[in-house]
Scaffold this motif. Structure first.
Motif, PDB file in Angstrom:
ATOM      1  N   LYS A  80      -3.257  -0.241  -4.613  1.00  0.00           N
ATOM      2  CA  LYS A  80      -2.236   0.694  -4.151  1.00  0.00           C
ATOM      3  C   LYS A  80      -2.719   1.552  -2.978  1.00  0.00           C
ATOM      4  CE  LYS A  80       1.746   0.411  -6.359  1.00  0.00           C
ATOM      5  NZ  LYS A  80       3.020   0.294  -5.602  1.00  0.00           N
ATOM      6  N   GLU A  81      -4.045   1.581  -2.790  1.00  0.00           N
ATOM      7  CA  GLU A  81      -4.613   2.380  -1.706  1.00  0.00           C
ATOM      8  C   GLU A  81      -5.230   1.491  -0.624  1.00  0.00           C
ATOM      9  OE1 GLU A  81      -7.329   5.132  -3.445  1.00  0.00           O
ATOM     10  OE2 GLU A  81      -5.805   6.107  -4.687  1.00  0.00           O
ATOM     11  N   SER A  96       0.826  -1.205   0.000  1.00  0.00           N
ATOM     12  CA  SER A  96       0.000   0.000   0.000  1.00  0.00           C
ATOM     13  C   SER A  96       0.866   1.264   0.000  1.00  0.00           C
ATOM     14  CB  SER A  96      -0.926   0.007   1.215  1.00  0.00           C
ATOM     15  OG  SER A  96      -1.655   1.220   1.283  1.00  0.00           O
ATOM     16  N   ASP A  97       0.403   2.262  -0.771  1.00  0.00           N
ATOM     17  CA  ASP A  97       1.077   3.557  -0.814  1.00  0.00           C
ATOM     18  C   ASP A  97       0.506   4.546   0.198  1.00  0.00           C
ATOM     19  OD1 ASP A  97       2.836   2.865  -2.812  1.00  0.00           O
ATOM     20  OD2 ASP A  97       1.581   3.621  -4.449  1.00  0.00           O
ATOM     21  N   LYS A  98      -0.492   4.137   0.951  1.00  0.00           N
ATOM     22  CA  LYS A  98      -1.133   5.053   1.899  1.00  0.00           C
ATOM     23  C   LYS A  98      -0.118   5.503   2.950  1.00  0.00           C
ATOM     24  CE  LYS A  98      -5.130   5.766   1.897  1.00  0.00           C
ATOM     25  NZ  LYS A  98      -5.934   6.808   1.222  1.00  0.00           N
ATOM     26  N   ASP A  99      -0.211   6.783   3.325  1.00  0.00           N
ATOM     27  CA  ASP A  99       0.788   7.390   4.205  1.00  0.00           C
ATOM     28  C   ASP A  99       0.904   6.716   5.558  1.00  0.00           C
ATOM     29  OD1 ASP A  99       1.408   9.208   2.265  1.00  0.00           O
ATOM     30  OD2 ASP A  99       0.059  10.770   3.014  1.00  0.00           O
ATOM     31  N   LYS A 121       3.721   2.633   7.065  1.00  0.00           N
ATOM     32  CA  LYS A 121       5.158   2.803   6.885  1.00  0.00           C
ATOM     33  C   LYS A 121       5.955   1.539   7.190  1.00  0.00           C
ATOM     34  CE  LYS A 121       4.806   7.208   5.889  1.00  0.00           C
ATOM     35  NZ  LYS A 121       5.051   7.688   4.511  1.00  0.00           N
TER      36      LYS A 121
END
Length: 533
Positions: free
Chosen positions: A125-126, A45-48, A51
């Motif tokens: 990706k989200e 996932s690219d969500k902030d 991490k």
């Protein structure tokens, strides 16, 4: 001849295993052994918020690779889309995967979400906690939470709303650092079976209100949300007697205690001696400056004369309870002639009631791991979706069991090398494993949180093992006495005036709030897993 057979045996076992797996290919919908790197096959996932770094790593002590949670106190999200959606309606579906908590698990999850098709409104990706799923399955532990979740996110055919239905009394998470395999077998006759390491831990029926909360089939009637209690409705069973009069001799001002008039000062009481005196051996320090430090005073010590006397200082009569004390007067209670009972709204037909022959489950289109954990070292491996439980059994025998057996043997050797300390640790582990099973007994469900809290305190302080055993025996004994000899029944809680779907959503939100509080207590952030898309 014997030597030849011994040499040929390993090859024969490998051949049979290969044949079993090959024969089951048609029943294997998805399988990932993670022998190859996940990069390029799974999507991070690219969500902030997410991490946490995933790694392709070996299981400790093995040559077998898995998907590793590599950092502490991080959110992680990764997803793998299936070639085509898997229906949950007509055939047997088996969900299985291995996980190893290499550094233990104090607060975090190691579960998997089986996601709905992307038409439900999510992108790989989200991928995050809001991404809509059909099933969530696997271990979760933090504070009072210690369970292997099975949650069915099911759409009510009448309302069109998705509701999370939680398996009641789920099994507890194994309390060690070994490899474990979790299996959920979903049958077309509405049966669900949960296995841990191939052993059945829970059997349930999707349509039974005894097995899922809230039930998939809502109540036929609900309290009318628009019904209001009449203003003249009296719920007081007892009221003060309006005709009662305070007696003339009732003194509300009489003190609770009075001096004991019969008390006599003990002979030899030293009225003129203080309880403390200046220490006669104390000496003013040479560097004491009266101007800067003030006038020097010797420290006080107990008066030695008082040690041999009945007492020193001013003698005072002791106090006793005042026989004339009655306190504030209140009218006695009598039966309320206007008592109508506890009011509750009238029942009306539930607009969301629906009869079901089987769950109308959404298909699985992807496998996602979306967790928040305080521990690193969580390893996922051998993720499987199959049509036949024999396929899952075959994979357990060939992939999980050899690792687990080796880990158990290593643990045994380490315990033996550690001598008495190792034996004690082994005994303590068996005790805690047994106690977790005790906590899962249905008739103890109302006390489960208390029992789990006692167990977790014992795990953190192993020297308390005997005390933990005694505490839980006391809890169980108390419950049994109440069952056998009777006890105060808990007050009946009336359901809130809301439709079934709304009630279930609030229950889900309540559980999330509890988990949020747990993670705050352990220094972790909350994680949400609900989706109402």
């Amino acid at each position: 001849m014997g030597l030849s057979l011994r040499l040929a045996l390993p090859f024969f076992v490998a051949f049979v295993s290969f044949q079993q797996l090959s024969a089951s290919d048609d029943d294997t919908i998805f399988y990932d052994s993670f022998d190859e790197t996940f990069e390029g096959r799974w999507i991070v996932s690219d969500k902030d918020d997410y991490k946490g770094v995933w790694k392709h790593s070996m299981s400790e002590g093995h040559d077998d690779y898995g998907l590793l949670v590599s950092e502490k106190a991080r959110k992680y999200a990764i997803v793998k889309e299936l070639e085509k959606p898997v229906s949950l309606k007509d055939d047997t579906v088996v969900l299985q995967y291995e996980t190893r908590l290499q550094n233990g698990l104090e607060c975090g999850g190691a579960y998997i979400k089986y996601l709905r098709p992307q038409e439900a409104g999510w992108l790989a990706k989200e991928f995050n906690n809001e991404s809509p799923y059909s099933i969530m399955f696997g271990p979760d532990k933090c504070g009072a939470t210690n369970k292997v979740h099975f949650i069915l996110n099911h759409k009510n055919p009448r309302s069109g709303e998705f509701v999370e239905h939680h398996l009641k009394f789920p099994p507890s998470v194994p309390s060690d650092k070994l490899s474990h395999v979790y299996t959920a077998i979903i049958k077309p006759d509405n049966e669900l079976r949960i296995l841990i390491d191939g052993e059945e831990k829970k059997k349930a029926n999707f349509l039974s209100a005894e097995d899922f909360e809230p039930p998939l089939i809502p109540a036929k009637t609900i309290p009318d949300p628009d019904d209001k209690k009449p203003e003249d409705w009296d719920e007081r069973a007892k009221i003060p007697d309006p005709d009662a009069v305070k007696p003339d001799d009732w003194d509300e001002d009489a003190p609770l205690e009075i001096e004991d008039g019969d008390a006599v000062k003990p002979e030899g009481w030293l009225d003129d001696e203080p309880l403390e005196i200046d220490d006669p051996e104390a000496v003013k320090p040479d560097d004491w400056d009266d101007d800067e430090d003030g006038e020097w005073e010797a420290p006080k010590i107990d008066n030695p004369k008082c040690d041999t006397a009945p007492g020193c200082g001013e003698w005072k009569r002791p106090t006793i309870r005042n026989p004339a004390y009655k306190g504030k007067w209140h009218s006695p209670l009598i039966d309320n002639p206007n008592y109508k009972g506890i009011w509750k709204p009238q029942e009306i037909p539930n607009p969301n009631y629906v009869e079901l022959d089987k769950p109308d489950s959404e298909p699985i289109a992807a496998i996602g791991i979306e967790i928040w954990t305080m521990q690193d070292g969580i390893l996922f491996d051998n993720i499987l979706i199959a049509k036949d439980e024999k396929v899952a059994e075959s994979y357990r025998e060939t992939t999980w069991k050899p690792k687990f057996t080796a880990e158990k043997e290593k643990q045994k050797v380490e315990d033996e090398a550690a001598g008495s300390d190792g034996a004690l640790a082994g005994f303590q582990k068996k005790v805690f494993d047994f106690l977790y099973k005790i906590a899962d007994i249905p008739f103890l469900s109302s006390h489960k949180l208390k029992i789990l809290d006692i167990i977790e305190k014992g795990e953190k302080q192993p020297n308390l093992t005997i005390g933990v055993l005694v505490s839980i025996v006391v809890v169980i004994t108390t419950i049994l006495f109440k069952i056998i000899f009777g006890g105060k029944k808990p007050a009946k809680v009336e359901p809130k005036a809301s439709v079934a779907a709304e009630t279930s959503n609030k229950e889900g939100a309540s559980e999330e709030k509890e988990e949020e509080n747990e993670r705050e207590d352990t220094g972790a952030a909350p994680r949400r897993r609900r989706s109402e898309n």
